[in-house]
Design a protein around this motif. Structure first.
Motif, mmCIF file in Angstrom:
data_model
loop_
_atom_site.group_PDB
_atom_site.id
_atom_site.type_symbol
_atom_site.label_atom_id
_atom_site.label_comp_id
_atom_site.label_asym_id
_atom_site.label_seq_id
_atom_site.Cartn_x
_atom_site.Cartn_y
_atom_site.Cartn_z
ATOM 1 N N LEU A 1 0.899 -1.218 -0.349
ATOM 2 C CA LEU A 1 -0.163 0.254 0.440
ATOM 3 C C LEU A 1 0.849 1.403 -0.031
ATOM 4 C CD1 LEU A 1 -2.639 -0.723 2.379
ATOM 5 C CD2 LEU A 1 -3.057 -1.017 0.042
ATOM 6 N N GLY A 2 1.781 1.015 0.257
ATOM 7 C CA GLY A 2 2.753 2.158 0.355
ATOM 8 C C GLY A 2 2.581 2.960 1.897
ATOM 9 N N VAL A 3 4.159 4.455 2.087
ATOM 10 C CA VAL A 3 3.363 4.334 2.992
ATOM 11 C C VAL A 3 3.653 6.679 3.353
ATOM 12 C CG1 VAL A 3 4.446 4.487 5.686
ATOM 13 C CG2 VAL A 3 4.117 2.664 4.383
ATOM 14 N N GLU A 4 2.641 6.753 3.953
ATOM 15 C CA GLU A 4 2.811 8.126 3.525
ATOM 16 C C GLU A 4 2.908 9.062 5.146
ATOM 17 O OE1 GLU A 4 -0.715 9.536 1.833
ATOM 18 O OE2 GLU A 4 -0.860 8.139 0.128
ATOM 19 N N GLU A 5 3.598 10.374 5.142
ATOM 20 C CA GLU A 5 3.608 10.573 6.429
ATOM 21 C C GLU A 5 2.784 10.495 7.840
ATOM 22 O OE1 GLU A 5 5.934 11.993 7.607
ATOM 23 O OE2 GLU A 5 7.184 12.390 5.828
ATOM 24 N N VAL A 6 1.191 10.696 7.191
ATOM 25 C CA VAL A 6 -0.295 10.303 7.848
ATOM 26 C C VAL A 6 0.041 8.846 9.022
ATOM 27 C CG1 VAL A 6 -1.556 9.563 5.841
ATOM 28 C CG2 VAL A 6 -2.690 10.632 7.663
#
Length: 140
Positions: A38-43
């Motif tokens: 899924l990928g990782v974002e700052e949130v």
């Protein structure tokens, strides 16, 4: 949507008593229930903390012999969550592994007392162990 984190713990394999070790790096990737990245974002890192400790050969936790910053906040690098511990020192010769836990501080507040953490929260989103680390004595 349900998701899980899979990761690695990269660390030095050898060191000397009270000498700074090379970096311990924790890298996590986020996956859905079907195993799709899924990928990782700052949130996704808000409220997360990464804690590193030492484990002895028999699996027991060594709380006395690790010196340095043992809790950090992760960052996002190339869609992965990354936490790096630098300049850790081990104060006694022996064979160890680094044990890493990642947990959400906001979800763990109820497990903390007014005197500090009562224990490491059990609701970790990741638990990992490094390869063996051998710490030797200085030869004079």
């Amino acid at each position: 949507m349900e998701h899980r984190y899979l990761g690695t713990v990269d660390s030095p394999r050898r060191g000397m008593v009270n000498e700074p070790l090379g970096a311990v790096t924790v890298t996590l990737e986020r996956f859905d229930a079907n195993g799709t990245a899924l990928g990782v974002e700052e949130v996704h890192t808000v409220g997360l903390v990464v804690n590193v400790g030492l484990t002895l050969e028999d699996g027991t936790t060594d709380v006395e012999h690790l010196e340095g910053e043992t809790t950090v906040s992760p960052t996002v690098v190339d869609n992965k969550m990354v936490a790096t511990f630098g300049r850790l020192r081990v104060q006694q010769a022996g064979t160890y592994r680094f044990h890493v836990r990642v947990f959400n501080l906001y979800e763990s507040v109820s497990q903390f007392s007014g005197l500090g953490p009562a224990r490491i929260p059990s609701n970790s989103i990741f638990n990992g162990t490094s390869e063996t680390l051998v710490i030797g004595n200085h030869i004079h």
